[in-house]
Motif scaffolding. Structure first.
Motif, mmCIF file in Angstrom:
data_model
loop_
_atom_site.group_PDB
_atom_site.id
_atom_site.type_symbol
_atom_site.label_atom_id
_atom_site.label_comp_id
_atom_site.label_asym_id
_atom_site.label_seq_id
_atom_site.Cartn_x
_atom_site.Cartn_y
_atom_site.Cartn_z
ATOM 1 N N LEU A 149 38.197 44.963 47.402
ATOM 2 C CA LEU A 149 39.155 43.901 47.071
ATOM 3 C C LEU A 149 40.311 43.829 48.056
ATOM 4 N N HIS A 198 34.457 43.424 43.152
ATOM 5 C CA HIS A 198 33.916 42.644 44.270
ATOM 6 C C HIS A 198 34.644 41.317 44.365
ATOM 7 N N LYS A 199 34.757 40.802 45.581
ATOM 8 C CA LYS A 199 35.304 39.472 45.821
ATOM 9 C C LYS A 199 34.178 38.453 45.858
ATOM 10 N N ASN A 200 34.515 37.220 45.465
ATOM 11 C CA ASN A 200 33.621 36.073 45.617
ATOM 12 C C ASN A 200 32.189 36.358 45.200
ATOM 13 N N ASN A 217 38.451 34.730 41.775
ATOM 14 C CA ASN A 217 37.264 34.907 42.615
ATOM 15 C C ASN A 217 36.889 36.371 42.830
ATOM 16 N N CYS A 218 37.217 37.215 41.874
ATOM 17 C CA CYS A 218 36.857 38.630 41.911
ATOM 18 C C CYS A 218 36.190 39.013 40.600
#
Length: 85
Positions: free
Chosen positions: A26, A76-78, A60-61
């Protein structure tokens, strides 16, 4: 379901490796990763329990939390396939 996670938010924990994964994935520079995660869980856009894990999405995480031990496993991102978990 979200209420169950929020009711047990003080049980949340993570491992040293979990902290490293969350910070790396992140891009965090915060010192208290656990407190940061708790704040994001409280403000989450969506919380789902699937199988043995909770998936908490925000900005978006996604955080992945073991439902029985309340251990934050990773973030996690996106994560575009979040709803396919």
């Amino acid at each position: 379901m979200k209420n169950n996670l929020l009711q047990n938010i003080e049980k949340l924990r993570t491992t040293d490796l979990g902290i490293l994964r969350i910070k790396k994935n992140l891009g965090l520079e915060t010192i208290d990763v656990l407190d940061w995660c708790k704040q994001k869980i409280k403000q989450a856009d969506d919380t789902q329990k699937k199988g043995k894990n909770w998936y908490v999405s925000f900005e978006n995480c996604v955080l992945t939390i073991n439902a029985s031990s309340y251990t934050i496993i990773t973030g996690h991102k996106n994560k575009s396939n979040y709803n396919q978990l």
